[in-house]
Design a protein around this motif. Structure first.
Motif, short mmCIF file in Angstrom:
data_model
loop_
_atom_site.label_atom_id
_atom_site.label_comp_id
_atom_site.label_asym_id
_atom_site.label_seq_id
_atom_site.Cartn_x
_atom_site.Cartn_y
_atom_site.Cartn_z
N ALA A 34 0.83 -1.20 0.00
CA ALA A 34 0.00 0.00 0.00
C ALA A 34 0.87 1.26 0.00
O ALA A 34 0.36 2.37 0.16
N GLU A 37 -0.05 4.05 -2.49
CA GLU A 37 -1.25 4.80 -2.09
C GLU A 37 -0.96 5.74 -0.92
O GLU A 37 -1.49 6.85 -0.86
N LEU A 93 -1.32 -9.35 2.35
CA LEU A 93 -2.67 -9.19 1.79
C LEU A 93 -3.43 -8.06 2.48
O LEU A 93 -4.24 -7.38 1.85
N THR A 94 -3.14 -7.84 3.75
CA THR A 94 -3.76 -6.72 4.46
C THR A 94 -3.31 -5.40 3.87
O THR A 94 -4.12 -4.46 3.73
N THR A 95 -2.04 -5.30 3.51
CA THR A 95 -1.56 -4.05 2.88
C THR A 95 -2.19 -3.86 1.50
O THR A 95 -2.45 -2.73 1.09
N VAL A 96 -2.43 -4.95 0.79
CA VAL A 96 -3.11 -4.85 -0.51
C VAL A 96 -4.51 -4.28 -0.31
O VAL A 96 -4.95 -3.36 -1.04
N ALA A 97 -5.22 -4.82 0.67
CA ALA A 97 -6.57 -4.33 0.97
C ALA A 97 -6.54 -2.86 1.40
O ALA A 97 -7.40 -2.07 1.01
N LEU A 98 -5.53 -2.50 2.18
CA LEU A 98 -5.39 -1.12 2.61
C LEU A 98 -5.18 -0.19 1.42
O LEU A 98 -5.78 0.89 1.35
N ILE A 100 -6.18 -0.63 -1.70
CA ILE A 100 -7.45 -0.50 -2.43
C ILE A 100 -8.40 0.43 -1.69
O ILE A 100 -9.07 1.29 -2.29
N LEU A 101 -8.46 0.29 -0.37
CA LEU A 101 -9.33 1.14 0.44
C LEU A 101 -8.91 2.61 0.35
O LEU A 101 -9.76 3.50 0.17
#
Length: 290
Positions: A34, A37, A93-98, A100-101
């Motif tokens: 992330a 971003e 995977l948590t950083t990927v979700a972060l 996107i968010l």
């Protein structure tokens, strides 16, 4: 000579962003996907600061830097702290979700249109003549200087300060560091804070030289190979990796085809992974599988 100046500026940009990847990975062995971003969030924070708090360029940048520190600390305390002790894949995977968010939130808050932050804070991005044939923008010169100072400060901090040594110890052996009394959560929070600060600073300096939109996160994606090429646990390696990628990118754009600019970092990445998977200066024992 102008080509050399362009290489130095692009190297500074990639190196500043790559330092954020290295800081988090060096300490926690987590890839922060992330980071691009978070870099762009720093640029949007400059827009918010200029609109509601300060319109003076130096004051707006300083306040944005403080906000980025709060963001980095919040990301760890509210999200990544819960990933401590979990499988590394879950944290990645948590950083990927972060990411996107954050991208969706930035579009919702500031819209998809491009914004001119330099005009909002009345920043005069004049062209500066270094020689008769070499010119760079004021923002580009700031970028080079800030990257030099950030790397100088980070290297001094990691090797000369008590908390820097604790960060290095935690990265080498977290269990042993914890047994010796090092608070891992404090070390990880510090790494995320410094990482977000460096990324946000890069985002701020880039946006002073261009306009902001969420697609600028691709810069963070292109800086990721620089960290991998140099070695994910080596700050000097990230600087050298950024130089290699920037030099090839500028030369191929100038002499071959500008469309290669988005491809070059990943071609270099594939080549280095085939020849030396742990990077030029990475730790072989930690990165012996890809």
């Amino acid at each position: 000579m102008q080509i050399l100046a362009n290489i130095v500026v692009l190297t500074s940009l990639y190196a500043l962003v790559a330092s954020g990847y290295v800081l988090v990975y060096k300490v926690s062995r987590v890839l922060n996907l992330a980071h691009g971003e978070l870099m762009i969030l720093g640029a949007y924070l400059l827009v918010a600061t200029s609109a509601g708090i300060a319109s003076d360029p130096l004051a707006a940048i300083a306040i944005t830097a403080m906000f980025s520190i709060v963001v980095g600390l919040s990301v760890y305390l509210l999200l990544m702290r819960k990933m401590t002790g979990q499988p590394v894949l879950a944290a990645v995977l948590t950083t990927v979700a972060l990411g996107i968010l954050l991208r969706g939130a930035m579009v919702l808050i500031w819209g998809p249109q491009q914004l001119n932050a330099a005009a909002m804070i009345s920043f005069d991005n004049a062209s500066i003549a270094l020689t008769d044939s070499v010119r760079v923008s004021t923002a580009a010169l700031w970028l080079v200087v800030c990257t030099f100072l950030v790397y100088l400060g980070l290297l001094a901090f990691l090797h000369m300060s008590r908390w820097g040594m604790r960060m290095r110890a935690s990265g080498q052996n977290a269990l042993l560091a914890a047994q010796r009394g090092i608070n891992l959560h404090t070390v990880y929070a510090l790494a995320w804070t410094l990482s977000t600060f460096s990324g946000s600073l890069a985002g701020v300096l880039v946006t002073l030289d261009s306009r902001i939109d969420v697609n600028m996160a691709v810069i963070g994606l292109k800086a990721f190979p620089a960290a991998l090429v140099g070695g994910l646990d080596s700050l000097p390696g990230a600087l050298i990796g950024a130089g290699v990628i920037a030099a090839l990118e500028v030369l191929l754009i100038h002499y071959v085809n500008p469309l290669l600019s988005d491809v070059v970092p990943f071609l270099v990445l594939i080549a280095i992974l085939i020849v030396r998977p742990w990077g030029l200066y990475g730790t072989k024992e930690e990165l012996n599988r890809v």
